[in-house]
Design a protein around this motif. Structure first.
Motif, PDB file in Angstrom:
ATOM      1  N   UNK A 276      -7.897 -13.915  19.026  1.00 46.87           N
ATOM      2  CA  UNK A 276      -8.402 -12.557  19.226  1.00 46.87           C
ATOM      3  C   UNK A 276      -9.901 -12.638  19.515  1.00 46.87           C
ATOM      4  N   UNK A 277     -10.429 -11.595  20.160  1.00 44.50           N
ATOM      5  CA  UNK A 277     -11.830 -11.588  20.548  1.00 44.50           C
ATOM      6  C   UNK A 277     -12.778 -11.264  19.415  1.00 44.50           C
ATOM      7  N   UNK A 278     -12.286 -10.528  18.428  1.00 43.80           N
ATOM      8  CA  UNK A 278     -13.153 -10.154  17.307  1.00 43.80           C
ATOM      9  C   UNK A 278     -12.303  -9.812  16.093  1.00 43.80           C
ATOM     10  N   UNK A 279     -12.959  -9.835  14.944  1.00 47.17           N
ATOM     11  CA  UNK A 279     -12.345  -9.406  13.690  1.00 47.17           C
ATOM     12  C   UNK A 279     -13.253  -8.347  13.085  1.00 47.17           C
ATOM     13  N   UNK A 280     -12.667  -7.271  12.630  1.00 44.13           N
ATOM     14  CA  UNK A 280     -13.393  -6.263  11.872  1.00 44.13           C
ATOM     15  C   UNK A 280     -12.772  -6.186  10.475  1.00 44.13           C
ATOM     16  N   UNK A 281     -13.588  -6.436   9.466  1.00 41.78           N
ATOM     17  CA  UNK A 281     -13.164  -6.240   8.090  1.00 41.78           C
ATOM     18  C   UNK A 281     -13.602  -4.829   7.688  1.00 41.78           C
ATOM     19  N   UNK A 282     -12.633  -3.972   7.507  1.00 42.23           N
ATOM     20  CA  UNK A 282     -12.903  -2.581   7.155  1.00 42.23           C
ATOM     21  C   UNK A 282     -12.721  -2.422   5.651  1.00 42.23           C
ATOM     22  N   UNK A 283     -13.782  -2.065   4.961  1.00 45.62           N
ATOM     23  CA  UNK A 283     -13.753  -2.013   3.503  1.00 45.62           C
ATOM     24  C   UNK A 283     -13.072  -0.721   3.054  1.00 45.62           C
ATOM     25  N   UNK A 284     -11.927  -0.877   2.397  1.00 47.17           N
ATOM     26  CA  UNK A 284     -11.132   0.253   1.908  1.00 47.17           C
ATOM     27  C   UNK A 284     -10.794  -0.067   0.455  1.00 47.17           C
ATOM     28  N   UNK A 285     -11.519   0.516  -0.467  1.00 46.34           N
ATOM     29  CA  UNK A 285     -11.409   0.121  -1.869  1.00 46.34           C
ATOM     30  C   UNK A 285     -10.053   0.456  -2.477  1.00 46.34           C
ATOM     31  N   UNK A 286      -9.450   1.550  -2.052  1.00 46.52           N
ATOM     32  CA  UNK A 286      -8.207   2.009  -2.665  1.00 46.52           C
ATOM     33  C   UNK A 286      -7.005   1.376  -1.974  1.00 46.52           C
ATOM     34  N   UNK A 287      -6.109   0.787  -2.766  1.00 51.19           N
ATOM     35  CA  UNK A 287      -4.951   0.084  -2.195  1.00 51.19           C
ATOM     36  C   UNK A 287      -4.012   1.048  -1.487  1.00 51.19           C
ATOM     37  N   UNK A 288      -3.833   2.240  -2.025  1.00 52.16           N
ATOM     38  CA  UNK A 288      -2.987   3.228  -1.357  1.00 52.16           C
ATOM     39  C   UNK A 288      -3.553   3.619   0.004  1.00 52.16           C
ATOM     40  N   UNK A 289      -4.866   3.708   0.073  1.00 53.67           N
ATOM     41  CA  UNK A 289      -5.503   4.044   1.351  1.00 53.67           C
ATOM     42  C   UNK A 289      -5.309   2.915   2.358  1.00 53.67           C
ATOM     43  N   UNK A 290      -5.352   1.673   1.888  1.00 52.25           N
ATOM     44  CA  UNK A 290      -5.109   0.553   2.804  1.00 52.25           C
ATOM     45  C   UNK A 290      -3.689   0.617   3.361  1.00 52.25           C
ATOM     46  N   UNK A 291      -2.733   0.900   2.499  1.00 51.68           N
ATOM     47  CA  UNK A 291      -1.338   1.004   2.952  1.00 51.68           C
ATOM     48  C   UNK A 291      -1.193   2.140   3.971  1.00 51.68           C
ATOM     49  N   UNK A 303      -4.691  -7.438   2.228  1.00 46.00           N
ATOM     50  CA  UNK A 303      -4.254  -8.409   1.232  1.00 46.00           C
ATOM     51  C   UNK A 303      -3.774  -7.697  -0.031  1.00 46.00           C
ATOM     52  N   UNK A 304      -2.906  -8.368  -0.737  1.00 42.28           N
ATOM     53  CA  UNK A 304      -2.464  -7.965  -2.070  1.00 42.28           C
ATOM     54  C   UNK A 304      -1.846  -6.576  -2.089  1.00 42.28           C
ATOM     55  N   UNK A 305      -0.846  -6.318  -1.228  1.00 41.75           N
ATOM     56  CA  UNK A 305      -0.137  -5.051  -1.337  1.00 41.75           C
ATOM     57  C   UNK A 305       0.521  -4.954  -2.712  1.00 41.75           C
ATOM     58  N   UNK A 306       0.567  -3.744  -3.264  1.00 41.45           N
ATOM     59  CA  UNK A 306       1.195  -3.544  -4.558  1.00 41.45           C
ATOM     60  C   UNK A 306       2.657  -3.974  -4.477  1.00 41.45           C
ATOM     61  N   UNK A 307       3.112  -4.801  -5.417  1.00 36.82           N
ATOM     62  CA  UNK A 307       4.503  -5.278  -5.352  1.00 36.82           C
ATOM     63  C   UNK A 307       5.534  -4.161  -5.240  1.00 36.82           C
ATOM     64  N   UNK A 308       5.238  -2.987  -5.785  1.00 34.33           N
ATOM     65  CA  UNK A 308       6.217  -1.900  -5.691  1.00 34.33           C
ATOM     66  C   UNK A 308       6.358  -1.397  -4.257  1.00 34.33           C
ATOM     67  N   UNK A 309       5.407  -1.753  -3.383  1.00 32.01           N
ATOM     68  CA  UNK A 309       5.445  -1.291  -1.995  1.00 32.01           C
ATOM     69  C   UNK A 309       6.031  -2.325  -1.036  1.00 32.01           C
ATOM     70  N   UNK A 310       6.320  -3.520  -1.522  1.00 31.07           N
ATOM     71  CA  UNK A 310       6.736  -4.587  -0.611  1.00 31.07           C
ATOM     72  C   UNK A 310       7.948  -4.193   0.236  1.00 31.07           C
ATOM     73  N   UNK A 425      -3.024  -4.712  -9.994  1.00 31.00           N
ATOM     74  CA  UNK A 425      -3.445  -3.374 -10.415  1.00 31.00           C
ATOM     75  C   UNK A 425      -4.183  -3.506 -11.748  1.00 31.00           C
ATOM     76  N   UNK A 426      -5.509  -3.728 -11.721  1.00 26.91           N
ATOM     77  CA  UNK A 426      -6.252  -3.986 -12.957  1.00 26.91           C
ATOM     78  C   UNK A 426      -6.102  -2.902 -14.021  1.00 26.91           C
ATOM     79  N   UNK A 427      -6.114  -1.628 -13.610  1.00 30.32           N
ATOM     80  CA  UNK A 427      -6.053  -0.578 -14.619  1.00 30.32           C
ATOM     81  C   UNK A 427      -4.710  -0.568 -15.344  1.00 30.32           C
TER      82      UNK A 427
END
Length: 575
Positions: A276-291, A303-310, A425-427
């Motif tokens: 690929x020509x470029x990589x963008x790492x987009x910072x999204x702190x909330x896992x639900x928002x990443x999904x 990375x690290x999708x919640x196992x309940x969402x697999x 899920x640390x909490x």
């Protein structure tokens, strides 16, 4: 000299194509119960569907957008200890020794081969020819030695426990340092001397912190100018704007306001051109928002999708690539932060109060296991005779009464704004442990801080009495786990007040220095037994779990790594 020679390779991307088809069988041979049928089966499917195309031949100007859980702490991997930094920097930099794609063993990278003296103190590295850094500086033996000298030449801030974290643990500073010197004996031969024999050298050089960086850029932008302002590190211009390596991607910019890190393809890369020509790492702190962003198509993976969402992610056409577990989650206890923890009865009580079987089955993915010690069972030195501590809240209460602490109150810390391979899920993990402790009559005071906003700095500086942390191995070595936790006078478990601290330090050094592999394995087995004995028990190993990484249906070529050390240069994106 005893020759330990490894064949040269054209580049990590090329090697990934060779090994992606056999990585699963290699892991099955040594995976034990940790990998499980689920991990092996899913990895087999993933490598079959994504690993069959040469990234270089399919190179395009596409942008791969990855949802990152947090911001990198720095762009200089030497001063880093966190996965979000290393995920970015490993695309920019390379090491003398790499890691096989899909596995945990070392392979040639910027060094084509290495030889050692019979006593293991002098090592010669043959350097890959025809390689240039992103700024045009040539890679040669002098550039390699400039890196070794730079690592050793740290100011007070760099030598702080959470400054040059890896170097402090692996090499050390001052009179006890492992580093003896580096000399360019030929244009492409660097001779490195260590002060004592150690089982971790030279494979320790495969860790991201020991990436080889441009000596020109490091000098121009004051790479070693790290400083401490209060309790926070301030990084020099080099680490913020000019990280310069030899890898398949180059640093473009970090847009703090937009929360993005952009890398562009290095078209002069000495190996296979990135797909690929470029990589963008987009910072999204909330896992639900990443999904949600993956489902919307605004990112290509995270990375690290919640196992309940697999299952739902796969049902939607995404690829959930499950790595073999090579990690540990633990609950650290630090008597420097809370002297009550100096009493072994208190530490035993806290352990017996935990229902770890329920924690693993309710909070961690299928294939996770209860830990009996501080290393996975695939690492030499794991002791099969150590039994898991029983869940026994009544015994916990009796021990606290015996210690005169029936009304024990303790601070329990957990990180926010992050998911980790060993802690999806640390909490929720915090809530489970808190409930167990409260059921045993322990009063829990909650402290939570952002992962990169105080949590790591404070836990490493012995400010937290009890806290969750973990480790994904950097290489297949007991020392890589145990020394990272327990070596030194100011280690993260704060063991210096304990009466066994000196014996522990001697045992760690003796095991690492033992040249005979069978003897070294037994030394680590004995050490693991002592660490988990009621008299020692400096912390509470909780679990090992198989983490996943997810990408969209149109992403090809990603090889999942047990070390979470994925190389994004092999990725291509289809229409």
């Amino acid at each position: 000299m005893t020759i330990r020679k490894v064949a040269a390779i054209a580049g990590t991307a090329a090697l990934a194509l060779v090994l992606s088809s056999c990585a699963e069988s290699d892991r099955d041979d040594g995976g034990g119960d940790n990998g499980g049928d689920n991990a092996a089966g899913d990895n087999a499917d993933a490598s079959d569907s994504t690993g069959g195309e040469d990234a270089g031949s399919a190179a395009s100007d596409a942008t791969f957008i990855f949802g990152a859980a947090g911001a990198p702490t720095t762009f200089d991997p030497f001063y880093a200890s966190d996965g979000e930094t290393f995920r970015v920097t490993r695309q920019i930099f390379q090491n003398l020794i790499g890691i096989e794609p899909g596995g945990t063993e070392g392979v040639p990278e910027l060094a084509t081969e290495w030889t050692s003296s019979d006593d293991g103190l002098v090592w010669d590295f043959a350097i890959q020819e025809g390689v240039t850094f992103h700024d045009g500086t040539d890679l040669n033996a002098e550039a390699v030695c400039a890196n070794f000298e730079r690592w050793a030449d740290q100011n007070e801030a760099g030598q702080a426990p959470s400054g040059a974290y890896y170097y402090g643990n692996d090499f050390g500073f001052g009179d006890d340092t492992l580093y003896g010197g580096c000399e360019a004996t030929e244009e492409y031969n660097a001779q490195v001397t260590v002060t004592r024999a150690t089982g971790k050298f030279p494979m320790v050089l495969s860790q991201s912190s020991y990436a080889i960086q441009s000596p020109t850029a490091m000098e121009e932008y004051d790479a070693n100018g790290i400083a401490l302002e209060g309790e926070a590190f301030v990084f020099p211009e080099y680490a913020q704007e000019h990280p310069t390596g030899t890898g398949p991607f180059m640093f473009e910019e970090y847009d703090n306001s937009a929360g993005t890190v952009t890398l562009t393809r290095n078209d002069d890369f000495w190996g296979e051109t990135a797909g690929v020509g470029s990589i963008v790492f987009k910072i999204i702190a909330d896992e639900n928002a990443r999904r949600q962003e993956l489902e919307a198509g605004t990112i290509h993976g995270y990375d690290l999708p919640n196992p309940v969402d697999w299952q739902a992610l796969e049902d939607a056409g995404n690829q959930v690539l499950i790595r073999d577990p090579f990690n540990i989650l633990y609950l650290a206890l630090n008597p420097v932060a809370d002297p009550q923890l100096e009493d072994p009865l208190v530490r035993q009580a806290l352990y017996h109060a935990l229902n770890r079987e329920q924690l693993v089955t309710s909070q961690l993915p299928e294939g996770a296991t209860v830990a009996t010690q501080f290393i996975p069972d695939t690492v030499s030195g794991w002791n099969e005779d150590i039994a898991a501590y029983e869940y026994d809240p009544e015994k916990a209460q009796q021990l606290l009464e015996e210690a005169g602490k029936s009304d024990l109150t303790i601070e329990l810390w957990y990180p926010s704004e992050v998911t980790r391979p060993y802690m999806p899920d640390p909490q929720r993990i915090y809530d489970a442990v808190k409930a167990d402790w409260e059921a045993a009559g322990i009063t829990v005071e909650t402290v939570t801080k952002p992962w990169s906003g105080g949590y790591i700095d404070d836990t490493q500086a012995s400010r937290a009495p009890a806290f969750f942390l973990g480790w994904t191995g950097d290489l297949n070595s007991a020392d890589n786990f145990l020394c990272a936790f327990f070596c030194g006078e100011d280690n993260q478990f704060g063991t210096s007040p304990y009466p066994f601290h000196g014996e522990m330090q001697e045992a760690l050094q003796a095991a690492d220095a033992e040249p005979d592999e069978a003897t070294r394995e037994q030394l680590y087995k004995d050490l693991n037994e002592k660490i988990m004995s009621p008299e020692w028990l400096p912390g509470l190993p909780l679990s090992h779990s198989p983490p996943a990484i997810v990408v969209g249906a149109n992403v090809e070529g990603l090889v999942p790594s047990p070390l979470t050390a994925e190389d994004f240069s092999t990725i291509t994106i289809t229409e």
